[in-house]
Design a protein around this motif. Structure first.
Motif, PDB file in Angstrom:
ATOM      1  N   ASP A   1       0.805  -1.209   0.000  1.00  0.00           N
ATOM      2  CA  ASP A   1       0.000   0.000   0.000  1.00  0.00           C
ATOM      3  C   ASP A   1       0.844   1.267   0.000  1.00  0.00           C
ATOM      4  OD1 ASP A   1      -2.313   1.599   0.142  1.00  0.00           O
ATOM      5  OD2 ASP A   1      -2.266   1.607   2.318  1.00  0.00           O
ATOM      6  N   GLU A   2       1.952   1.257   0.733  1.00  0.00           N
ATOM      7  CA  GLU A   2       2.757   2.465   0.872  1.00  0.00           C
ATOM      8  C   GLU A   2       4.247   2.134   0.816  1.00  0.00           C
ATOM      9  OE1 GLU A   2       1.058   5.486   3.806  1.00  0.00           O
ATOM     10  OE2 GLU A   2       0.477   3.560   4.681  1.00  0.00           O
ATOM     11  N   ALA A   3       5.028   3.181   0.541  1.00  0.00           N
ATOM     12  CA  ALA A   3       6.489   3.055   0.542  1.00  0.00           C
ATOM     13  C   ALA A   3       7.076   4.415   0.875  1.00  0.00           C
ATOM     14  CB  ALA A   3       6.989   2.589  -0.822  1.00  0.00           C
ATOM     15  N   ARG A   4       8.202   4.400   1.552  1.00  0.00           N
ATOM     16  CA  ARG A   4       8.924   5.644   1.822  1.00  0.00           C
ATOM     17  C   ARG A   4      10.252   5.559   1.096  1.00  0.00           C
ATOM     18  NH1 ARG A   4      11.052   7.489   7.607  1.00  0.00           N
ATOM     19  NH2 ARG A   4      13.043   8.067   6.713  1.00  0.00           N
ATOM     20  N   ILE A   5      10.503   6.565   0.263  1.00  0.00           N
ATOM     21  CA  ILE A   5      11.747   6.634  -0.493  1.00  0.00           C
ATOM     22  C   ILE A   5      12.422   7.934  -0.084  1.00  0.00           C
ATOM     23  CG2 ILE A   5      12.800   6.613  -2.773  1.00  0.00           C
ATOM     24  CD1 ILE A   5      10.066   5.396  -3.756  1.00  0.00           C
ATOM     25  N   GLY A   6      13.535   7.810   0.624  1.00  0.00           N
ATOM     26  CA  GLY A   6      14.168   8.997   1.186  1.00  0.00           C
ATOM     27  C   GLY A   6      13.224   9.602   2.210  1.00  0.00           C
ATOM     28  N   SER A   7      12.887  10.851   2.039  1.00  0.00           N
ATOM     29  CA  SER A   7      11.960  11.503   2.962  1.00  0.00           C
ATOM     30  C   SER A   7      10.566  11.670   2.355  1.00  0.00           C
ATOM     31  CB  SER A   7      12.520  12.876   3.363  1.00  0.00           C
ATOM     32  OG  SER A   7      12.651  13.688   2.218  1.00  0.00           O
ATOM     33  N   THR A   8      10.329  11.040   1.204  1.00  0.00           N
ATOM     34  CA  THR A   8       9.033  11.162   0.530  1.00  0.00           C
ATOM     35  C   THR A   8       8.196   9.913   0.737  1.00  0.00           C
ATOM     36  OG1 THR A   8      10.053  12.565  -1.156  1.00  0.00           O
ATOM     37  CG2 THR A   8       7.901  11.621  -1.690  1.00  0.00           C
ATOM     38  N   TYR A   9       6.942  10.115   1.119  1.00  0.00           N
ATOM     39  CA  TYR A   9       6.001   9.007   1.299  1.00  0.00           C
ATOM     40  C   TYR A   9       5.196   8.829   0.018  1.00  0.00           C
ATOM     41  CZ  TYR A   9       7.162   9.051   6.219  1.00  0.00           C
ATOM     42  OH  TYR A   9       7.842   8.966   7.406  1.00  0.00           O
ATOM     43  N   PHE A  10       5.110   7.583  -0.419  1.00  0.00           N
ATOM     44  CA  PHE A  10       4.390   7.228  -1.640  1.00  0.00           C
ATOM     45  C   PHE A  10       3.257   6.285  -1.292  1.00  0.00           C
ATOM     46  CE2 PHE A  10       8.429   8.626  -3.195  1.00  0.00           C
ATOM     47  CZ  PHE A  10       8.259   9.023  -4.505  1.00  0.00           C
ATOM     48  N   GLU A  11       2.216   6.264  -2.129  1.00  0.00           N
ATOM     49  CA  GLU A  11       1.148   5.283  -1.975  1.00  0.00           C
ATOM     50  C   GLU A  11       0.970   4.553  -3.300  1.00  0.00           C
ATOM     51  OE1 GLU A  11      -2.611   7.065  -0.964  1.00  0.00           O
ATOM     52  OE2 GLU A  11      -2.188   8.799  -2.208  1.00  0.00           O
TER      53      GLU A  11
ATOM     54  N   ARG B   1       2.835  11.315  -1.995  1.00  0.00           N
ATOM     55  CA  ARG B   1       1.780  11.983  -1.220  1.00  0.00           C
ATOM     56  C   ARG B   1       2.344  13.329  -0.785  1.00  0.00           C
ATOM     57  NH1 ARG B   1       1.351   8.761   3.500  1.00  0.00           N
ATOM     58  NH2 ARG B   1      -0.061  10.357   4.256  1.00  0.00           N
ATOM     59  N   PRO B   2       2.043  14.397  -1.520  1.00  0.00           N
ATOM     60  CA  PRO B   2       2.613  15.703  -1.185  1.00  0.00           C
ATOM     61  C   PRO B   2       2.293  16.118   0.253  1.00  0.00           C
ATOM     62  CG  PRO B   2       1.480  15.781  -3.301  1.00  0.00           C
ATOM     63  CD  PRO B   2       1.163  14.447  -2.678  1.00  0.00           C
ATOM     64  N   GLY B   3       3.307  16.570   0.950  1.00  0.00           N
ATOM     65  CA  GLY B   3       3.141  17.054   2.322  1.00  0.00           C
ATOM     66  C   GLY B   3       3.079  15.973   3.375  1.00  0.00           C
ATOM     67  N   ALA B   4       3.073  14.693   2.991  1.00  0.00           N
ATOM     68  CA  ALA B   4       2.985  13.606   3.972  1.00  0.00           C
ATOM     69  C   ALA B   4       4.244  13.567   4.830  1.00  0.00           C
ATOM     70  CB  ALA B   4       2.785  12.271   3.271  1.00  0.00           C
ATOM     71  N   ARG B   5       4.041  13.334   6.130  1.00  0.00           N
ATOM     72  CA  ARG B   5       5.162  13.245   7.077  1.00  0.00           C
ATOM     73  C   ARG B   5       5.202  11.898   7.783  1.00  0.00           C
ATOM     74  NH1 ARG B   5       7.305  18.564   8.576  1.00  0.00           N
ATOM     75  NH2 ARG B   5       6.197  20.084   7.307  1.00  0.00           N
ATOM     76  N   ALA B   6       4.262  11.023   7.416  1.00  0.00           N
ATOM     77  CA  ALA B   6       4.188   9.687   8.043  1.00  0.00           C
ATOM     78  C   ALA B   6       3.354   8.784   7.143  1.00  0.00           C
ATOM     79  CB  ALA B   6       3.561   9.786   9.428  1.00  0.00           C
TER      80      ALA B   6
ATOM     81  N   LYS C   1      10.860   7.416 -11.345  1.00  0.00           N
ATOM     82  CA  LYS C   1      10.598   7.976 -12.670  1.00  0.00           C
ATOM     83  C   LYS C   1      10.660   9.496 -12.634  1.00  0.00           C
ATOM     84  CE  LYS C   1       9.332   4.077 -14.739  1.00  0.00           C
ATOM     85  NZ  LYS C   1       9.871   3.555 -15.965  1.00  0.00           N
ATOM     86  N   SER C   2      10.234  10.076 -11.511  1.00  0.00           N
ATOM     87  CA  SER C   2      10.262  11.521 -11.297  1.00  0.00           C
ATOM     88  C   SER C   2      10.174  11.746  -9.797  1.00  0.00           C
ATOM     89  CB  SER C   2       9.082  12.189 -12.011  1.00  0.00           C
ATOM     90  OG  SER C   2       7.863  11.871 -11.361  1.00  0.00           O
ATOM     91  N   GLY C   3      10.017  12.975  -9.382  1.00  0.00           N
ATOM     92  CA  GLY C   3       9.870  13.265  -7.963  1.00  0.00           C
ATOM     93  C   GLY C   3       8.546  12.804  -7.391  1.00  0.00           C
ATOM     94  N   THR C   4       7.599  12.450  -8.278  1.00  0.00           N
ATOM     95  CA  THR C   4       6.268  12.043  -7.819  1.00  0.00           C
ATOM     96  C   THR C   4       5.854  10.650  -8.271  1.00  0.00           C
ATOM     97  OG1 THR C   4       5.234  13.071  -9.752  1.00  0.00           O
ATOM     98  CG2 THR C   4       5.441  14.431  -7.750  1.00  0.00           C
ATOM     99  N   GLU C   5       6.658   9.981  -9.076  1.00  0.00           N
ATOM    100  CA  GLU C   5       6.324   8.648  -9.583  1.00  0.00           C
ATOM    101  C   GLU C   5       7.461   7.664  -9.324  1.00  0.00           C
ATOM    102  OE1 GLU C   5       4.612   8.400 -13.623  1.00  0.00           O
ATOM    103  OE2 GLU C   5       4.893  10.574 -13.640  1.00  0.00           O
TER     104      GLU C   5
END
Length: 135
Positions: free
Chosen positions: A66-76, A124-129, A104-108
């Motif tokens: 469902d989710e992944a964290r890459i560096g300091s960015t949270y992805f869904e 997920r822009p702005g996500a901190r957790a 692929k980019s900063g968002t994909e």
């Protein structure tokens, strides 16, 4: 050839070159330009696109994909995966699956592994957790 004849030839050659570069005048008074160099047109350059970057990645799968964290960015995950009971689907490791994450980019991002799995993620822009904490 005399020195004077040589000067005359040089002067005539310069006059011909000058006329070819600057243009000639018609007898009717109109100007007809003759160019010695081709026209150079500027072509717009395409915006720089960062090339994809692939890194080794251990995807947490214990409660499904469902989710992944890459560096300091949270992805869904674009399409979350589960067995319906909060576990990873058959064929996935538990609690993790080793593979690679291609940014692929900063968002994909796309996770792939040797088993042939592929999961697309969006930032997920702005996500901190993480949205969900799995026990």
């Amino acid at each position: 050839m005399t020195e004077r004849a040589g000067h005359i030839i040089v002067a005539l050659a310069l006059a011909l070159v000058t006329g070819a570069v600057t243009g000639c005048t018609k007898a009717d008074g109109g100007a007809e330009a003759v160019r010695a160099t081709p026209t150079v047109r500027a072509t717009p350059s395409a915006p720089a696109t960062p090339s994809p970057r692939t890194i080794p990645f251990e995807l947490y799968t214990h409660c499904g994909i469902d989710e992944a964290r890459i560096g300091s960015t949270y992805f869904e995950a674009e399409t979350p995966l589960s067995d319906g009971s909060g576990n990873p689907p058959d064929g996935w490791g538990n609690p993790t699956q080793r593979g690679t994450m291609t940014l692929k980019s900063g968002t994909e991002a796309v996770f792939t592994d040797d088993a042939g799995h592929e999961v697309k993620f969006r930032a997920r822009p702005g996500a901190r957790a993480f949205k969900h904490i799995c026990a």
